[in-house]
Design a protein around this motif. Structure first.
Motif, PDB file in Angstrom:
ATOM      1  N   GLU A   1      28.773  18.603 -24.959  1.00  0.00           N
ATOM      2  CA  GLU A   1      29.151  19.644 -24.339  1.00  0.00           C
ATOM      3  C   GLU A   1      30.140  19.759 -23.160  1.00  0.00           C
ATOM      4  O   GLU A   1      30.942  20.102 -22.782  1.00  0.00           O
ATOM      5  CB  GLU A   1      28.643  21.602 -24.796  1.00  0.00           C
ATOM      6  CG  GLU A   1      30.071  21.944 -24.926  1.00  0.00           C
ATOM      7  CD  GLU A   1      28.713  23.644 -25.150  1.00  0.00           C
ATOM      8  OE1 GLU A   1      27.434  23.376 -25.038  1.00  0.00           O
ATOM      9  OE2 GLU A   1      29.547  24.576 -24.787  1.00  0.00           O
ATOM     10  N   GLN A   2      29.577  19.226 -22.191  1.00  0.00           N
ATOM     11  CA  GLN A   2      28.868  18.997 -20.819  1.00  0.00           C
ATOM     12  C   GLN A   2      29.743  18.455 -20.179  1.00  0.00           C
ATOM     13  O   GLN A   2      30.788  18.540 -20.107  1.00  0.00           O
ATOM     14  CB  GLN A   2      27.803  19.147 -20.068  1.00  0.00           C
ATOM     15  CG  GLN A   2      26.455  20.396 -20.452  1.00  0.00           C
ATOM     16  CD  GLN A   2      26.985  21.360 -20.276  1.00  0.00           C
ATOM     17  OE1 GLN A   2      28.020  21.372 -18.407  1.00  0.00           O
ATOM     18  NE2 GLN A   2      27.025  22.733 -20.285  1.00  0.00           N
ATOM     19  N   VAL A   3      29.687  17.453 -20.852  1.00  0.00           N
ATOM     20  CA  VAL A   3      30.553  15.911 -20.659  1.00  0.00           C
ATOM     21  C   VAL A   3      32.142  16.477 -20.605  1.00  0.00           C
ATOM     22  O   VAL A   3      33.333  16.402 -20.685  1.00  0.00           O
ATOM     23  CB  VAL A   3      30.612  14.577 -21.143  1.00  0.00           C
ATOM     24  CG1 VAL A   3      31.237  13.420 -20.843  1.00  0.00           C
ATOM     25  CG2 VAL A   3      28.901  14.413 -21.007  1.00  0.00           C
ATOM     26  N   GLU A   4      32.702  17.291 -22.291  1.00  0.00           N
ATOM     27  CA  GLU A   4      33.750  17.325 -22.627  1.00  0.00           C
ATOM     28  C   GLU A   4      34.569  18.648 -21.495  1.00  0.00           C
ATOM     29  O   GLU A   4      35.313  18.831 -20.995  1.00  0.00           O
ATOM     30  CB  GLU A   4      33.528  18.421 -23.724  1.00  0.00           C
ATOM     31  CG  GLU A   4      34.063  17.556 -24.926  1.00  0.00           C
ATOM     32  CD  GLU A   4      33.282  17.608 -26.315  1.00  0.00           C
ATOM     33  OE1 GLU A   4      33.340  16.868 -27.221  1.00  0.00           O
ATOM     34  OE2 GLU A   4      33.544  18.721 -26.794  1.00  0.00           O
ATOM     35  N   LEU A   5      33.349  19.323 -20.923  1.00  0.00           N
ATOM     36  CA  LEU A   5      33.980  20.499 -19.873  1.00  0.00           C
ATOM     37  C   LEU A   5      34.559  19.702 -19.212  1.00  0.00           C
ATOM     38  O   LEU A   5      34.762  20.879 -17.580  1.00  0.00           O
ATOM     39  CB  LEU A   5      32.558  21.623 -19.752  1.00  0.00           C
ATOM     40  CG  LEU A   5      32.912  22.423 -20.336  1.00  0.00           C
ATOM     41  CD1 LEU A   5      31.491  23.344 -20.829  1.00  0.00           C
ATOM     42  CD2 LEU A   5      33.805  23.197 -21.130  1.00  0.00           C
ATOM     43  N   LEU A   6      34.382  18.614 -18.452  1.00  0.00           N
ATOM     44  CA  LEU A   6      34.563  17.652 -17.701  1.00  0.00           C
ATOM     45  C   LEU A   6      36.806  17.648 -17.227  1.00  0.00           C
ATOM     46  O   LEU A   6      36.502  17.507 -16.313  1.00  0.00           O
ATOM     47  CB  LEU A   6      34.707  16.651 -17.116  1.00  0.00           C
ATOM     48  CG  LEU A   6      32.769  16.305 -16.942  1.00  0.00           C
ATOM     49  CD1 LEU A   6      32.359  15.115 -17.407  1.00  0.00           C
ATOM     50  CD2 LEU A   6      32.843  16.686 -15.294  1.00  0.00           C
ATOM     51  N   ARG A   7      37.404  18.250 -18.360  1.00  0.00           N
ATOM     52  CA  ARG A   7      38.386  18.504 -18.156  1.00  0.00           C
ATOM     53  C   ARG A   7      39.269  19.568 -17.311  1.00  0.00           C
ATOM     54  O   ARG A   7      40.204  19.721 -16.802  1.00  0.00           O
ATOM     55  CB  ARG A   7      38.797  18.520 -19.588  1.00  0.00           C
ATOM     56  CG  ARG A   7      38.938  19.864 -20.171  1.00  0.00           C
ATOM     57  CD  ARG A   7      39.324  20.312 -21.619  1.00  0.00           C
ATOM     58  NE  ARG A   7      39.043  21.510 -22.428  1.00  0.00           N
ATOM     59  CZ  ARG A   7      39.862  22.443 -21.876  1.00  0.00           C
ATOM     60  NH1 ARG A   7      40.913  22.333 -21.671  1.00  0.00           N
ATOM     61  NH2 ARG A   7      39.087  23.453 -22.396  1.00  0.00           N
ATOM     62  N   LEU A   8      37.974  20.494 -17.519  1.00  0.00           N
ATOM     63  CA  LEU A   8      38.066  21.787 -16.516  1.00  0.00           C
ATOM     64  C   LEU A   8      37.662  21.009 -15.164  1.00  0.00           C
ATOM     65  O   LEU A   8      36.481  20.486 -14.843  1.00  0.00           O
ATOM     66  CB  LEU A   8      37.558  23.303 -17.008  1.00  0.00           C
ATOM     67  CG  LEU A   8      37.807  23.415 -18.273  1.00  0.00           C
ATOM     68  CD1 LEU A   8      36.435  25.179 -18.500  1.00  0.00           C
ATOM     69  CD2 LEU A   8      38.923  24.147 -18.041  1.00  0.00           C
ATOM     70  N   TYR A   9      38.528  22.172 -13.912  1.00  0.00           N
ATOM     71  CA  TYR A   9      37.827  21.791 -13.132  1.00  0.00           C
ATOM     72  C   TYR A   9      36.531  22.573 -12.933  1.00  0.00           C
ATOM     73  O   TYR A   9      36.154  23.593 -13.150  1.00  0.00           O
ATOM     74  CB  TYR A   9      38.467  22.902 -11.265  1.00  0.00           C
ATOM     75  CG  TYR A   9      39.447  21.883 -11.141  1.00  0.00           C
ATOM     76  CD1 TYR A   9      39.348  21.114 -10.776  1.00  0.00           C
ATOM     77  CD2 TYR A   9      40.850  22.022 -11.172  1.00  0.00           C
ATOM     78  CE1 TYR A   9      40.321  19.619 -10.029  1.00  0.00           C
ATOM     79  CE2 TYR A   9      42.181  21.049 -11.081  1.00  0.00           C
ATOM     80  CZ  TYR A   9      42.335  20.034 -10.671  1.00  0.00           C
ATOM     81  OH  TYR A   9      43.039  19.074 -10.008  1.00  0.00           O
ATOM     82  N   SER A  10      35.373  22.074 -11.691  1.00  0.00           N
ATOM     83  CA  SER A  10      34.086  22.992 -11.259  1.00  0.00           C
ATOM     84  C   SER A  10      34.016  24.210 -10.792  1.00  0.00           C
ATOM     85  O   SER A  10      35.404  24.737 -10.138  1.00  0.00           O
ATOM     86  CB  SER A  10      33.168  22.596 -10.762  1.00  0.00           C
ATOM     87  OG  SER A  10      33.618  21.476  -9.551  1.00  0.00           O
ATOM     88  N   ASP A  11      33.422  24.560 -10.519  1.00  0.00           N
ATOM     89  CA  ASP A  11      33.188  26.388 -10.050  1.00  0.00           C
ATOM     90  C   ASP A  11      32.554  26.480  -8.559  1.00  0.00           C
ATOM     91  O   ASP A  11      32.205  25.739  -8.025  1.00  0.00           O
ATOM     92  CB  ASP A  11      32.146  26.870 -10.560  1.00  0.00           C
ATOM     93  CG  ASP A  11      32.445  28.620  -9.529  1.00  0.00           C
ATOM     94  OD1 ASP A  11      33.182  28.921  -8.728  1.00  0.00           O
ATOM     95  OD2 ASP A  11      30.916  28.904  -9.097  1.00  0.00           O
ATOM     96  N   PRO A  12      34.184  26.747  -7.625  1.00  0.00           N
ATOM     97  CA  PRO A  12      34.715  25.776  -6.353  1.00  0.00           C
ATOM     98  C   PRO A  12      33.651  26.750  -5.427  1.00  0.00           C
ATOM     99  O   PRO A  12      32.672  26.672  -5.082  1.00  0.00           O
ATOM    100  CB  PRO A  12      35.311  26.652  -5.519  1.00  0.00           C
ATOM    101  CG  PRO A  12      36.119  27.415  -7.139  1.00  0.00           C
ATOM    102  CD  PRO A  12      35.983  27.032  -8.214  1.00  0.00           C
ATOM    103  N   THR A  13      33.092  28.625  -6.219  1.00  0.00           N
ATOM    104  CA  THR A  13      32.353  29.427  -5.513  1.00  0.00           C
ATOM    105  C   THR A  13      30.265  28.875  -5.488  1.00  0.00           C
ATOM    106  O   THR A  13      29.742  29.501  -5.339  1.00  0.00           O
ATOM    107  CB  THR A  13      31.941  30.433  -5.945  1.00  0.00           C
ATOM    108  OG1 THR A  13      31.970  30.302  -7.199  1.00  0.00           O
ATOM    109  CG2 THR A  13      33.689  31.185  -5.750  1.00  0.00           C
ATOM    110  N   ALA A  14      29.686  28.192  -6.064  1.00  0.00           N
ATOM    111  CA  ALA A  14      29.050  26.990  -7.157  1.00  0.00           C
ATOM    112  C   ALA A  14      27.837  29.007  -7.526  1.00  0.00           C
ATOM    113  O   ALA A  14      26.674  28.638  -6.593  1.00  0.00           O
ATOM    114  CB  ALA A  14      28.747  26.572  -6.015  1.00  0.00           C
TER     115      ALA A  14
END
Ligand code: PLP
Length: 353
Positions: free
Chosen positions: A49-62
Protein backbone atom coordinates in the motif's frame (compact mmCIF):
# COMPACT_ATOMS: atom_id res chain seq x y z
CA UNK A 1 33.86 19.98 -17.29
CA UNK A 2 31.65 21.17 -20.13
CA UNK A 3 32.00 24.63 -21.59
CA UNK A 4 28.55 25.47 -20.17
CA UNK A 5 29.28 25.35 -16.44
CA UNK A 6 28.82 28.73 -14.77
CA UNK A 7 32.03 30.51 -13.93
CA UNK A 8 31.41 30.57 -10.20
CA UNK A 9 31.26 26.76 -10.10
CA UNK A 10 34.30 26.02 -12.22
CA UNK A 11 36.79 25.98 -9.35
CA UNK A 12 34.35 24.34 -6.90
CA UNK A 13 35.80 21.30 -5.19
CA UNK A 14 32.93 18.94 -4.43
CA UNK A 15 32.58 16.92 -1.24
CA UNK A 16 34.10 13.44 -1.41
CA UNK A 17 31.85 10.92 0.34
CA UNK A 18 33.37 7.86 2.00
CA UNK A 19 33.81 4.92 -0.36
CA UNK A 20 30.84 2.66 -0.98
CA UNK A 21 32.64 -0.05 -2.99
CA UNK A 22 30.68 -2.85 -4.61
CA UNK A 23 33.61 -5.07 -5.65
CA UNK A 24 33.51 -7.26 -2.56
CA UNK A 25 31.86 -7.52 0.84
CA UNK A 26 33.82 -5.35 3.23
CA UNK A 27 33.48 -4.92 6.93
CA UNK A 28 32.39 -1.33 6.49
CA UNK A 29 33.72 0.93 9.20
CA UNK A 30 34.25 4.02 7.07
CA UNK A 31 31.06 6.10 6.93
CA UNK A 32 29.62 5.89 10.45
CA UNK A 33 26.53 3.97 9.42
CA UNK A 34 24.86 1.83 12.06
CA UNK A 35 25.84 -1.84 12.02
CA UNK A 36 22.29 -2.62 13.12
CA UNK A 37 19.13 -2.72 11.00
CA UNK A 38 16.22 -0.36 11.69
CA UNK A 39 13.74 -1.50 14.37
CA UNK A 40 11.52 -4.44 13.31
CA UNK A 41 8.44 -2.17 13.41
CA UNK A 42 10.16 0.15 10.93
CA UNK A 43 10.99 -2.63 8.50
CA UNK A 44 7.41 -3.90 8.76
CA UNK A 45 5.95 -0.44 8.08
CA UNK A 46 6.62 -0.54 4.35
CA UNK A 47 4.11 -2.62 2.44
CA UNK A 48 2.43 -2.74 -0.95
CA UNK A 49 0.00 0.00 0.00
CA UNK A 50 2.83 2.37 0.87
CA UNK A 51 4.49 1.71 -2.46
CA UNK A 52 1.24 2.20 -4.38
CA UNK A 53 0.74 5.55 -2.65
CA UNK A 54 3.94 6.75 -4.32
CA UNK A 55 1.74 7.94 -7.19
CA UNK A 56 0.85 10.85 -4.87
CA UNK A 57 3.29 13.57 -3.86
CA UNK A 58 4.67 13.45 -0.35
CA UNK A 59 3.42 15.86 2.33
CA UNK A 60 5.49 19.03 1.81
CA UNK A 61 4.83 20.12 5.42
CA UNK A 62 6.02 16.76 6.82
CA UNK A 63 3.32 17.42 9.42
CA UNK A 64 3.04 13.88 10.76
CA UNK A 65 6.75 13.45 11.35
CA UNK A 66 7.08 16.93 12.86
CA UNK A 67 4.29 16.20 15.34
CA UNK A 68 5.97 12.98 16.46
CA UNK A 69 9.39 14.62 16.79
CA UNK A 70 7.83 17.54 18.67
CA UNK A 71 6.25 15.19 21.16
CA UNK A 72 9.41 13.11 21.63
CA UNK A 73 11.65 16.12 22.21
CA UNK A 74 9.21 18.40 24.03
CA UNK A 75 9.12 21.22 21.47
CA UNK A 76 6.50 22.56 19.05
CA UNK A 77 6.13 21.57 15.38
CA UNK A 78 6.99 25.17 14.46
CA UNK A 79 10.43 24.61 16.04
CA UNK A 80 11.23 21.79 13.60
CA UNK A 81 12.51 21.68 10.04
CA UNK A 82 12.68 18.31 8.26
CA UNK A 83 15.10 17.65 5.42
CA UNK A 84 16.50 15.17 2.92
CA UNK A 85 19.40 14.10 5.13
CA UNK A 86 20.93 16.66 7.47
CA UNK A 87 23.26 17.66 4.64
CA UNK A 88 20.24 19.43 3.19
CA UNK A 89 19.67 21.49 6.35
CA UNK A 90 23.35 22.43 6.25
CA UNK A 91 22.98 23.40 2.60
CA UNK A 92 19.94 25.57 3.28
CA UNK A 93 21.50 27.09 6.40
CA UNK A 94 24.65 28.18 4.56
CA UNK A 95 22.44 29.58 1.78
CA UNK A 96 20.17 31.42 4.22
CA UNK A 97 22.49 32.55 7.01
CA UNK A 98 26.03 32.58 5.60
CA UNK A 99 25.91 35.94 3.81
CA UNK A 100 28.53 37.58 6.04
CA UNK A 101 30.85 34.56 6.08
CA UNK A 102 31.18 31.45 8.21
CA UNK A 103 33.59 30.21 10.85
CA UNK A 104 34.30 26.61 11.86
CA UNK A 105 37.25 24.49 13.02
CA UNK A 106 40.09 23.49 10.68
CA UNK A 107 39.35 19.85 11.45
CA UNK A 108 35.62 19.16 11.15
CA UNK A 109 32.95 17.85 8.78
CA UNK A 110 34.31 18.52 5.28
CA UNK A 111 30.97 19.51 3.82
CA UNK A 112 30.89 22.88 5.67
CA UNK A 113 33.65 24.24 3.50
CA UNK A 114 32.05 22.88 0.33
CA UNK A 115 28.77 24.66 1.10
CA UNK A 116 30.72 27.82 1.86
CA UNK A 117 32.48 27.59 -1.51
CA UNK A 118 29.23 26.76 -3.31
CA UNK A 119 27.67 30.01 -2.12
CA UNK A 120 30.80 32.13 -2.39
CA UNK A 121 30.91 32.54 1.39
CA UNK A 122 34.30 33.32 2.90
CA UNK A 123 35.12 30.63 5.42
CA UNK A 124 37.42 31.15 8.38
CA UNK A 125 38.93 27.92 9.69
CA UNK A 126 40.01 28.07 13.32
CA UNK A 127 42.66 25.49 14.29
CA UNK A 128 41.60 23.01 16.92
CA UNK A 129 43.79 23.03 20.01
CA UNK A 130 46.90 20.84 20.11
CA UNK A 131 44.87 18.04 21.73
CA UNK A 132 42.26 18.32 18.91
CA UNK A 133 39.61 19.87 21.16
CA UNK A 134 37.52 22.94 20.27
CA UNK A 135 38.40 26.09 22.22
CA UNK A 136 34.99 27.70 22.62
CA UNK A 137 36.60 31.10 23.24
CA UNK A 138 37.54 31.19 19.54
CA UNK A 139 33.85 31.50 18.72
CA UNK A 140 32.70 34.17 21.18
CA UNK A 141 31.41 37.47 19.81
CA UNK A 142 32.03 36.66 16.15
CA UNK A 143 30.65 38.48 13.11
CA UNK A 144 29.57 35.55 10.94
CA UNK A 145 27.72 32.26 10.89
CA UNK A 146 29.25 29.92 13.50
CA UNK A 147 29.19 26.22 12.63
CA UNK A 148 30.24 23.57 15.12
CA UNK A 149 29.70 19.84 15.09
CA UNK A 150 29.23 18.77 18.70
CA UNK A 151 30.52 16.12 19.14
CA UNK A 152 32.97 17.03 16.41
CA UNK A 153 33.88 14.79 13.47
CA UNK A 154 36.25 13.18 12.75
CA UNK A 155 37.76 13.71 16.22
CA UNK A 156 34.73 12.44 18.17
CA UNK A 157 35.34 14.99 20.93
CA UNK A 158 32.68 17.25 22.42
CA UNK A 159 32.37 20.46 24.42
CA UNK A 160 29.85 21.04 27.23
CA UNK A 161 26.53 22.79 26.67
CA UNK A 162 27.60 25.61 29.02
CA UNK A 163 30.28 26.54 26.45
CA UNK A 164 27.82 26.26 23.56
CA UNK A 165 25.52 28.64 25.45
CA UNK A 166 28.33 31.17 25.81
CA UNK A 167 28.89 31.04 22.04
CA UNK A 168 25.19 31.45 21.31
CA UNK A 169 24.77 34.23 23.89
CA UNK A 170 27.71 36.27 22.59
CA UNK A 171 26.66 36.07 18.93
CA UNK A 172 23.11 37.47 19.16
CA UNK A 173 23.13 38.83 15.61
CA UNK A 174 24.41 35.71 13.88
CA UNK A 175 23.16 32.18 13.61
CA UNK A 176 25.05 29.54 15.57
CA UNK A 177 24.57 26.13 13.95
CA UNK A 178 25.30 23.14 16.18
CA UNK A 179 25.48 19.91 14.20
CA UNK A 180 24.42 17.13 16.57
CA UNK A 181 24.74 14.24 14.10
CA UNK A 182 26.42 12.13 16.82
CA UNK A 183 24.77 13.43 19.98
CA UNK A 184 22.95 10.17 20.75
CA UNK A 185 26.19 8.31 21.44
CA UNK A 186 26.95 10.07 24.72
CA UNK A 187 27.04 13.73 23.76
CA UNK A 188 25.17 16.52 25.49
CA UNK A 189 22.42 18.23 23.48
CA UNK A 190 21.90 21.99 23.51
CA UNK A 191 18.28 21.60 22.42
CA UNK A 192 16.97 23.14 25.65
CA UNK A 193 18.52 26.48 24.62
CA UNK A 194 16.30 27.06 21.59
CA UNK A 195 13.56 28.54 23.77
CA UNK A 196 15.96 31.19 25.08
CA UNK A 197 18.00 32.08 21.99
CA UNK A 198 16.47 32.83 18.59
CA UNK A 199 19.85 32.47 16.83
CA UNK A 200 20.48 28.79 17.64
CA UNK A 201 19.94 26.07 15.05
CA UNK A 202 20.40 22.47 16.23
CA UNK A 203 20.86 19.97 13.39
CA UNK A 204 20.17 16.23 13.70
CA UNK A 205 20.07 13.18 11.45
CA UNK A 206 18.43 9.77 11.24
CA UNK A 207 21.54 8.47 9.42
CA UNK A 208 23.67 7.38 12.35
CA UNK A 209 21.79 6.62 15.55
CA UNK A 210 18.51 5.82 13.75
CA UNK A 211 20.00 3.26 11.32
CA UNK A 212 18.53 5.08 8.31
CA UNK A 213 21.45 6.51 6.31
CA UNK A 214 19.99 5.29 3.03
CA UNK A 215 16.59 6.80 3.81
CA UNK A 216 18.07 10.33 3.78
CA UNK A 217 16.31 12.02 6.66
CA UNK A 218 17.53 14.91 8.79
CA UNK A 219 15.96 17.69 10.84
CA UNK A 220 16.70 20.82 12.77
CA UNK A 221 15.40 22.58 15.88
CA UNK A 222 15.26 26.35 16.15
CA UNK A 223 13.10 29.39 16.82
CA UNK A 224 9.92 29.55 14.69
CA UNK A 225 11.47 32.42 12.73
CA UNK A 226 14.66 30.49 11.87
CA UNK A 227 12.57 27.49 10.85
CA UNK A 228 10.35 29.70 8.68
CA UNK A 229 13.48 30.97 6.89
CA UNK A 230 14.56 27.41 6.14
CA UNK A 231 11.04 26.59 4.91
CA UNK A 232 11.23 29.55 2.58
CA UNK A 233 14.46 28.22 1.08
CA UNK A 234 12.97 24.75 0.82
CA UNK A 235 9.82 25.95 -0.96
CA UNK A 236 12.08 27.87 -3.33
CA UNK A 237 14.12 24.81 -4.25
CA UNK A 238 12.33 21.50 -3.64
CA UNK A 239 8.99 21.54 -1.75
CA UNK A 240 8.67 17.73 -1.81
CA UNK A 241 12.19 17.29 -0.48
CA UNK A 242 11.48 14.07 1.39
CA UNK A 243 9.92 11.10 -0.31
CA UNK A 244 6.78 9.47 1.01
CA UNK A 245 8.42 6.20 2.06
CA UNK A 246 11.10 7.96 4.05
CA UNK A 247 8.59 10.20 5.84
CA UNK A 248 6.65 7.09 6.74
CA UNK A 249 9.77 5.27 7.94
CA UNK A 250 10.75 8.34 9.93
CA UNK A 251 7.47 8.28 11.84
CA UNK A 252 7.83 4.56 12.57
CA UNK A 253 11.38 5.25 13.75
CA UNK A 254 10.26 7.89 16.26
CA UNK A 255 7.69 5.40 17.56
CA UNK A 256 10.44 2.81 18.14
CA UNK A 257 12.59 5.10 20.32
CA UNK A 258 13.35 2.39 22.90
CA UNK A 259 14.98 0.16 20.27
CA UNK A 260 17.34 2.93 19.19
CA UNK A 261 18.25 3.88 22.77
CA UNK A 262 19.24 0.27 23.27
CA UNK A 263 21.36 0.14 20.10
CA UNK A 264 23.10 3.41 20.99
CA UNK A 265 23.96 1.98 24.40
CA UNK A 266 25.35 -1.17 22.76
CA UNK A 267 27.49 0.89 20.43
CA UNK A 268 28.88 2.87 23.38
CA UNK A 269 29.75 -0.38 25.12
CA UNK A 270 31.49 -1.72 22.01
CA UNK A 271 33.27 1.63 21.66
CA UNK A 272 34.71 1.43 25.18
CA UNK A 273 35.93 -2.12 24.57
CA UNK A 274 37.47 -1.25 21.19
CA UNK A 275 39.19 1.86 22.54
CA UNK A 276 40.75 -0.17 25.35
CA UNK A 277 41.99 -2.82 22.90
CA UNK A 278 43.46 -0.22 20.54
CA UNK A 279 45.16 1.55 23.43
CA UNK A 280 46.68 -1.77 24.52
CA UNK A 281 48.08 -2.15 20.99
CA UNK A 282 49.84 1.20 21.33
CA UNK A 283 47.32 3.48 19.63
CA UNK A 284 46.50 6.95 20.83
CA UNK A 285 42.70 7.08 20.81
CA UNK A 286 40.92 10.43 21.14
CA UNK A 287 38.08 10.46 23.72
CA UNK A 288 34.96 9.76 21.66
CA UNK A 289 31.32 10.59 22.31
CA UNK A 290 30.32 9.29 18.89
CA UNK A 291 29.88 6.01 17.02
CA UNK A 292 33.49 6.13 15.82
CA UNK A 293 37.03 6.30 17.15
CA UNK A 294 39.82 8.50 15.84
CA UNK A 295 43.14 6.80 16.45
CA UNK A 296 46.80 6.88 15.45
CA UNK A 297 49.73 4.58 16.06
CA UNK A 298 53.28 5.90 16.49
CA UNK A 299 54.79 3.14 14.31
CA UNK A 300 52.52 2.93 11.30
CA UNK A 301 51.46 5.60 8.85
CA UNK A 302 47.71 6.28 8.80
CA UNK A 303 47.46 5.86 5.04
CA UNK A 304 49.38 2.61 5.15
CA UNK A 305 47.17 1.17 7.88
CA UNK A 306 44.09 2.17 5.88
CA UNK A 307 45.42 0.38 2.77
CA UNK A 308 46.53 -2.75 4.65
CA UNK A 309 43.09 -3.02 6.25
CA UNK A 310 41.37 -2.57 2.90
CA UNK A 311 43.27 -5.45 1.34
CA UNK A 312 42.03 -7.52 4.28
CA UNK A 313 38.43 -6.55 3.57
CA UNK A 314 38.06 -3.88 6.26
CA UNK A 315 37.26 -0.30 5.33
CA UNK A 316 38.07 2.60 7.63
CA UNK A 317 38.25 6.31 6.78
CA UNK A 318 41.58 8.02 6.22
CA UNK A 319 41.92 11.77 5.63
CA UNK A 320 44.90 13.22 3.79
CA UNK A 321 44.84 16.59 5.58
CA UNK A 322 48.42 16.66 6.97
CA UNK A 323 47.32 17.53 10.50
CA UNK A 324 45.35 14.29 10.81
CA UNK A 325 47.01 12.08 8.17
CA UNK A 326 48.45 9.83 10.87
CA UNK A 327 44.91 8.99 12.09
CA UNK A 328 42.15 6.71 10.91
CA UNK A 329 38.49 7.15 11.73
CA UNK A 330 36.97 3.82 12.65
CA UNK A 331 33.20 3.38 12.84
CA UNK A 332 31.99 1.25 15.74
CA UNK A 333 30.43 -1.90 14.31
CA UNK A 334 29.15 -5.02 15.99
CA UNK A 335 31.39 -6.72 18.59
CA UNK A 336 32.23 -9.39 15.96
CA UNK A 337 33.29 -6.77 13.45
CA UNK A 338 35.49 -5.04 16.01
CA UNK A 339 37.14 -8.34 16.90
CA UNK A 340 37.92 -8.90 13.23
CA UNK A 341 39.33 -5.38 13.02
CA UNK A 342 41.59 -5.86 16.03
CA UNK A 343 42.80 -9.21 14.76
CA UNK A 344 43.69 -7.63 11.41
CA UNK A 345 45.44 -4.67 13.06
CA UNK A 346 47.44 -7.00 15.30
CA UNK A 347 48.63 -8.92 12.23
CA UNK A 348 49.49 -5.77 10.34
CA UNK A 349 51.48 -4.40 13.27
CA UNK A 350 53.36 -7.69 13.64
CA UNK A 351 54.21 -7.77 9.95
CA UNK A 352 55.16 -4.16 9.37
CA UNK A 353 56.54 -2.77 12.61
C1 PLP B 1 27.07 12.13 8.72
C2 PLP B 1 27.10 13.59 9.05
C3 PLP B 1 26.18 14.48 8.52
C4 PLP B 1 25.27 14.13 7.37
O1 PLP B 1 24.32 13.28 7.63
P1 PLP B 1 23.12 13.00 6.63
O2 PLP B 1 21.94 13.22 7.49
O3 PLP B 1 23.29 11.59 6.21
O4 PLP B 1 23.15 13.96 5.48
C5 PLP B 1 26.17 15.79 8.97
N1 PLP B 1 27.07 16.22 9.86
C6 PLP B 1 28.01 15.41 10.36
C7 PLP B 1 28.99 15.94 11.32
C8 PLP B 1 28.06 14.08 9.95
O5 PLP B 1 29.02 13.28 10.40
Amino acid sequence: MSRFLGERYQALEAYTPGEQPRDMRYIKLNTNESPYPPAPEVTAAINREQVELLRLYSDPTAGGLKRKLAELYGVKSENIFVSNGSDEVLNFAFMAFGGKGAVFPDITYGFYEVFGDLYGISCEKVPLKEDFSVDYRDYLGRDKLVVLANPNAPTGMSIPVSQIEEIVRTNPDFVVLIDEAYVDFGGETCLSLIGTYDNLLVVRTFSKSRCLAGGRLGYAFGSPELIADLEKIKYSTNPYNINRLTLFLGEATVDAEAYYQEKCAEIQKTRAWTAAQLTALGFEVLPSRTNFLFARHPDIDGGQLYRELKTRGILVRHFTNPRIAQFNRITIGTPDQMEALLEAITRILNETV
